[in-house]
Scaffold this active site. Structure first.
Site, short mmCIF file in Angstrom:
data_model
loop_
_atom_site.label_atom_id
_atom_site.label_comp_id
_atom_site.label_asym_id
_atom_site.label_seq_id
_atom_site.Cartn_x
_atom_site.Cartn_y
_atom_site.Cartn_z
N SER A 1 97.40 68.67 74.23
CA SER A 1 97.46 68.63 72.79
C SER A 1 96.11 68.60 72.10
O SER A 1 96.01 68.88 70.90
CB SER A 1 98.27 67.41 72.34
N LYS B 1 89.34 64.50 67.49
CA LYS B 1 90.74 64.93 67.32
C LYS B 1 91.31 64.18 66.13
O LYS B 1 90.99 62.99 65.91
CB LYS B 1 91.48 64.57 68.61
N SER C 1 96.51 65.88 78.14
CA SER C 1 96.09 66.54 76.90
C SER C 1 94.61 66.76 76.72
O SER C 1 94.20 67.49 75.83
CB SER C 1 96.58 65.74 75.70
N1 GLN Z 1 101.54 68.12 77.64
C1 GLN Z 1 102.03 66.77 77.65
C2 GLN Z 1 103.14 66.63 76.64
O1 GLN Z 1 103.73 67.59 76.35
C3 GLN Z 1 100.89 65.83 77.43
C4 GLN Z 1 100.60 65.42 76.04
C5 GLN Z 1 99.46 64.47 75.96
O2 GLN Z 1 98.78 64.18 76.95
N2 GLN Z 1 99.25 63.92 74.77
O3 GLN Z 1 103.50 65.60 76.14
#
Ligand code: GLN
Length: 485
Positions: free
Chosen positions: A150, A73, A174
């Site tokens: 993400s 990532k 994420s």
């Molecule tokens: N979906 C979550 C958010 O909106 C998680 C993001 C993550 O784990 N980096 O922040």
């Protein structure tokens, strides 16, 4: 069948037997990356990967990662290579150092073939907010459904069979949510297990290094290899590294708690019946599965609690993204003006909204009623989670209430289906517990997953349970593109 589609142990056997070379594997992975139409890449590192793969010499028999192509990532720092976190604010930034996990994988001679897209700065869960636009789900060639985020690019690439594994990061879900939407395994070990040095921070009390694989044994291997104390990250644990791979096949009959309020918030019959069938299979194998309520009110408060804590931490952490220390410089007469211009032009709407929330929660007059209250609630939720895990070995729940949603489709943000069933994976971040999403089934040709969470630092046991789940579902390996998908 190409060697790239096998488990890491099987690819390794082929490499050692010289049936295939790291260069051939790397070229195949690069070819697949270039052919992919899912917008999963910030950059494909053709020259670097080919040079590294060509330099590897004789196979290392006791190093399973030798010559294995992988992706990271783009919020992991890579020395001398752009690291954008899919944000325009970081355009042109080239770190002077490698993130700890990138360094470990380099020592192991795994081949980094590219860096993947994310929701900007790892905030968000759709895979649509990065500066390169939407990352698509390889299971849906019509590009109507999201990948989820993400860690969208890493999830899409592993789902599409481009590489056997990819690094992600997980602050709320994420890694584990897009794993569900992509029919792959998504792992977040215990907080502190893996050094976060060089991972661009979002909310450090919740951030974890995670990874995607297609096989349970590959996930166990990566957990072993990436774990351990790193002097560059004072939050990394001193505990001895686990031996998840070695202990993977030990016979166990663990106990599972299904959180009943989470299951009750899900309406998708296919997901529910697949989940029940899995529970039944586990029981048939001698495991005990009990339904336990968590408390609806506590579950409904997860999202608000998560947003307050994560936005507050992000606002503070990302204060250095000011157009001076990082990011493209925009003219201005004062520091404030330069920062204002850089942030106005550099950030997407989602980031701006989150920084406003974070700043608001951190204002002196709001701290007690918002930030500290969220912290107190987090402590209560953590206590409840750990209490459940005193009586059983694992918590078992559907990872998400649906298959990957259609792009642009909005859900009722006040429904239990959203508040509870779409946000419960953050329990693992609040408590820092190890948590894994595994494929559970398919609906309309799209995958959905199941999630397992265990006690802190008990990854060896967790992967043994993953083995049981995976044997029960029979869903392991690469399914994308297969006729029986
Ligand atoms: N979906 C979550 C958010 O909106 C998680 C993001 C993550 O784990 N980096 O922040």
């Amino acid at each position: 069948m190409n060697y790239l589609d096998l488990s890491i142990a099987d690819i390794h056997a082929a490499l050692v037997a010289k049936k295939v070379t790291p260069l051939e594997l790397t070229k195949e992975a690069l070819k697949r990356a270039h052919e992919s139409k899912d917008n999963a890449f910030e950059m494909i590192l053709d020259d670097e990967a080919i040079a590294f793969a060509s330099s590897l010499g004789e196979p290392e028999e006791d190093n399973l990662l030798w010559g294995i192509p992988y992706l990271a990532k783009d919020n992991f720092s890579t020395k001398g290579l752009p690291t954008t976190a899919s944000s325009n604010v970081l355009n042109g930034y080239k770190p002077l150092f490698d993130a700890h996990v990138i360094d470990v994988l380099k020592q192991k001679k795994a081949v980094l073939i590219g860096k993947t897209t994310l929701d900007e700065l790892a905030m968000g869960g759709t895979g649509t907010t990065g500066h390169l636009g939407i990352t698509y789900n390889p299971y849906d060639p019509k590009h109507e459904r999201m990948m989820g985020g993400s860690s969208c690019g890493s999830a899409a690439a592993v789902a599409a069979g481009i590489v056997p594994f990819a690094l992600g990061s997980d602050t709320g879900d994420s890694v584990r949510k897009p794993a569900s939407y992509g029919g792959v395994i998504g792992v977040k070990p215990t907080w502190g297990r893996i050094s976060r040095y060089g991972l661009f921070p979002f909310a450090p009390s919740l951030d974890h290094v995670g990874f995607f694989t297609r096989y349970v044994s590959d996930a166990a291997l990566l957990c072993d290899v990436l774990s351990g104390r790193d002097e560059m990250d004072s939050t990394s644990s001193e505990k001895p590294v686990p031996h998840c791979l070695e202990k993977l096949s030990e016979e166990k009959k663990p106990t599972f708690a299904v959180l009943s309020d989470i299951v009750d918030s899900i309406h998708d019959e296919t997901i529910l019946s697949s989940f029940r069938a899995l529970c039944q299979k586990l029981e048939e194998q001698g495991c005990k599965v009990t339904y336990v309520p968590f408390g609806k009110e506590a579950l409904e408060s997860i999202y608000a609690t998560y947003i307050v804590i994560s936005c507050a931490e992000a606002t503070s952490n990302d204060a250095n993204l000011d157009g001076i220390k990082f990011g493209p410089y925009y003219e201005g007469k004062t520091y404030q003006e330069v920062m204002f211009n850089a942030r106005t032009k550099g950030f997407s709407e989602l980031i701006k909204r989150r920084f406003v929330i974070g700043s608001f929660c951190l204002m002196a007059e709001n701290q007690d009623v918002l930030f500290l209250r969220a912290q107190r609630n987090r402590a209560k939720i953590v206590a409840k989670t750990n209490e459940i895990l005193k009586d059983v070995d694992f918590i078992l729940v559907p990872a998400a209430p649906s298959i990957a949603p259609k792009l642009g489709q909005s859900s009722d943000k006040l429904s239990d289906e959203y508040l509870i069933a779409d946000n419960h994976l953050a329990l693992g971040n609040f408590a820092g517990l190890p948590s894994v999403t595994l494929p559970l089934g398919y609906e309309e040709g799209m995958p959905f997953g199941v999630n397992l969470m265990g006690r802190a630092f008990e990854e060896e046991e967790l992967f043994q349970a993953c083995r049981l789940v995976s044997d029960s579902t029979g869903l392991e390996g690469s399914y994308y593109g297969k006729e029986d998908k």
